[in-house]
Scaffold this active site. Structure first.
Site, PDB file in Angstrom:
ATOM      1  CG  LEU A 159     -57.446 -20.779  10.077  1.00  0.00           C
ATOM      2  CD1 LEU A 159     -56.494 -19.606  10.260  1.00  0.00           C
ATOM      3  CD2 LEU A 159     -56.830 -22.036  10.691  1.00  0.00           C
ATOM      4  N   GLY A 160     -60.960 -19.873   7.708  1.00  0.00           N
ATOM      5  CA  GLY A 160     -61.369 -20.558   6.485  1.00  0.00           C
ATOM      6  C   GLY A 160     -60.205 -20.497   5.517  1.00  0.00           C
ATOM      7  CB  ILE A 170     -59.821 -15.729   3.154  1.00  0.00           C
ATOM      8  CG1 ILE A 170     -60.419 -15.808   1.737  1.00  0.00           C
ATOM      9  CG2 ILE A 170     -59.185 -14.361   3.413  1.00  0.00           C
ATOM     10  CD1 ILE A 170     -61.563 -14.843   1.478  1.00  0.00           C
ATOM     11  NE  ARG A 178     -69.726 -21.901  13.379  1.00  0.00           N
ATOM     12  CZ  ARG A 178     -70.558 -21.699  12.364  1.00  0.00           C
ATOM     13  NH1 ARG A 178     -71.837 -21.577  12.600  1.00  0.00           N
ATOM     14  NH2 ARG A 178     -70.127 -21.603  11.135  1.00  0.00           N
ATOM     15  CB  ILE A 180     -59.788  -8.384   4.578  1.00  0.00           C
ATOM     16  CG1 ILE A 180     -59.375  -9.618   5.374  1.00  0.00           C
ATOM     17  CG2 ILE A 180     -58.606  -7.436   4.457  1.00  0.00           C
ATOM     18  CD1 ILE A 180     -60.141 -10.852   5.112  1.00  0.00           C
ATOM     19  NE  ARG A 207     -69.464  -8.812   2.411  1.00  0.00           N
ATOM     20  CZ  ARG A 207     -68.537  -9.179   1.519  1.00  0.00           C
ATOM     21  NH1 ARG A 207     -67.278  -8.800   1.682  1.00  0.00           N
ATOM     22  NH2 ARG A 207     -68.863  -9.900   0.476  1.00  0.00           N
ATOM     23  CG  ASP A 247     -60.488  -4.101   1.455  1.00  0.00           C
ATOM     24  OD1 ASP A 247     -60.130  -3.091   0.794  1.00  0.00           O
ATOM     25  OD2 ASP A 247     -61.011  -5.095   0.934  1.00  0.00           O
ATOM     26  CD  GLU A 300     -67.953  -1.823   1.651  1.00  0.00           C
ATOM     27  OE1 GLU A 300     -67.114  -1.901   2.548  1.00  0.00           O
ATOM     28  OE2 GLU A 300     -67.994  -2.600   0.684  1.00  0.00           O
ATOM     29  CG  HIS A 360     -64.986  -4.065  -0.533  1.00  0.00           C
ATOM     30  ND1 HIS A 360     -66.239  -4.319  -0.032  1.00  0.00           N
ATOM     31  CD2 HIS A 360     -64.449  -5.273  -0.825  1.00  0.00           C
ATOM     32  CE1 HIS A 360     -66.458  -5.644  -0.041  1.00  0.00           C
ATOM     33  NE2 HIS A 360     -65.380  -6.227  -0.514  1.00  0.00           N
TER      34      HIS A 360
HETATM   35  C1  8YV Z   1     -65.780  -8.371  -4.251  1.00  0.00           C
HETATM   36  C2  8YV Z   1     -65.886  -9.448  -1.943  1.00  0.00           C
HETATM   37  O1  8YV Z   1     -65.158  -7.157  -4.478  1.00  0.00           O
HETATM   38  O2  8YV Z   1     -65.725 -11.652  -2.712  1.00  0.00           O
HETATM   39  C3  8YV Z   1     -66.228 -10.885  -1.905  1.00  0.00           C
HETATM   40  O3  8YV Z   1     -67.033 -11.273  -1.042  1.00  0.00           O
HETATM   41  O4  8YV Z   1     -66.205  -8.723  -1.064  1.00  0.00           O
HETATM   42  C4  8YV Z   1     -65.079  -8.931  -3.074  1.00  0.00           C
HETATM   43  O5  8YV Z   1     -64.224  -9.888  -3.572  1.00  0.00           O
HETATM   44  C5  8YV Z   1     -67.233  -8.172  -4.205  1.00  0.00           C
HETATM   45  O6  8YV Z   1     -67.951  -9.342  -4.071  1.00  0.00           O
HETATM   46  C6  8YV Z   1     -67.720  -7.457  -5.453  1.00  0.00           C
HETATM   47  O7  8YV Z   1     -68.858  -6.786  -5.119  1.00  0.00           O
END
Ligand code: 8YV
Length: 319
Positions: free
Chosen positions: A157-158, A160, A180, A235, A237, A261, A266, A284
């Site tokens: 919960l940062g 985003i 944490r 969303i 990694r 995403d 990828e 992504h």
């Molecule tokens: C970008 C992302 O598309 O901000 C991030 O960490 O994964 C995406 O917003 C990416 O950084 C571009 O490579």
């Protein structure tokens, strides 16, 4: 805006950037397109000692090896909030500043997470494929799962994660989270134990940073905890999920569905993922709106200019 005294500063652009950002940098700095070099090693041997900045993105990163070949490097300026692909420890040990682009992308990334929640539970992409395949007249599309009332577990919960929670709350979801430590001033239900959050949740959304600390955080055992009625949305990694375990879980009903995403490896997409109907797959694109990408580009530019023309003041250093 272009400033004459930066023209002699050598900067290395690792991979193609947002065109407006790339143009601004190339107009104002002595910029080299690393990805277009025929012989990058020879170029680095001849020119590495001149390079004072790396411009990169979350996707392109900056390896320890590259940083090691730039003895006069001062800063790494990245387009993206995630910096798991950048050897930040190596940079830090050398006193090289690293900047990223937090905050400006929170809303669009959270919108995408919410879209994946809605799409996965309501089977929208699957239903669209159904219509396009000409199956509507033959039989009604099967029923889906209601979003309102479901329990959303936010892992991380940062900023985003919080933006996702706010959206999900507006759709009538009940919010819980795992960090944490509990976040001050937030009254969502907190789980210190990730397993307990997963068992509690109908939908689990991953909003943690990538990197070693979260590598394969969601493995076969935790997918089983999410259960046959559970949905996973990622969303963050691809590395956060054990991808073969996820494929197995989706193929065998260990979980009900997923919305992704990001993928491990990828932009390669395993055929077994492509074959799954209970999976929404995006390339992504979470931050990928004109407005947000321009804001990210402007922040990279402001960081770069802040360092070289503003007395080494950067707006968003990676701490
Ligand atoms: C970008 C992302 O598309 O901000 C991030 O960490 O994964 C995406 O917003 C990416 O950084 C571009 O490579």
């Amino acid at each position: 805006m272009p400033s004459a005294n930066t023209q002699d500063i050598s900067v290395l652009i690792v991979g193609a950037l947002l065109p407006s950002l790339q143009q601004a940098i190339e107009a104002s700095y002595d910029a080299t397109r690393y990805w277009e070099l025929d012989e990058p090693q020879a170029w680095l041997a001849a020119n590495g000692n001149r390079v004072r900045a790396i411009i990169t993105s979350g996707g392109w990163g900056a390896s320890a090896d590259l940083i090691g070949q730039l003895p006069n490097l001062e800063g790494i300026f990245s387009f993206g909030v995630g910096y798991d692909s950048i050897a930040v420890d190596v940079a830090r040990a050398r006193g090289v500043v690293v900047t990223n682009t937090p905050n400006v992308l929170d809303e669009c990334v959270a919108d995408t997470a919410m879209a994946l929640i809605l799409d996965s539970l309501r089977r929208l992409s699957e239903a669209e494929r159904y219509v396009r395949a000409g199956k509507w007249a033959a039989a009604r599309f099967p029923l889906a799962t209601k979003v309102g009332g479901k329990r959303l577990g936010v892992v991380g919960l940062g900023n985003i994660g919080r933006a996702i929670a706010i959206r999900a709350q507006a759709f009538g979801m009940q919010i819980a989270y795992h960090n944490r430590n509990p976040r001050a001033g937030i009254d969502y239900l907190y789980f210190a134990d990730l397993d307990a959050l997963i068992e509690h949740s109908d939908v689990l959304v991953l909003a943690v940073p990538g990197g070693k600390a979260t590598d394969k955080l969601i493995d076969a055992r935790r997918l089983a905890l999410l259960g046959g009625k559970g949905y996973l949305v990622n969303i963050a990694r691809g590395s956060v999920v054990d991808q073969p375990a996820l494929i197995h879980a989706l193929e065998n009903g260990v979980i009900a569905g997923a919305g992704l995403d990001v993928l491990d490896g990828e932009p390669q997409v395993p055929d077994r993922l492509l074959a799954l109907e209970n999976l929404v797959l995006l390339p992504h694109l979470a931050s990928g709106t004109v407005e947000t990408r321009e804001a990210m580009g402007a922040l990279v530019w402001d960081n770069l200019q802040g360092w070289f023309t503003g007395n080494k003041r950067v707006l968003t250093p990676v701490e």
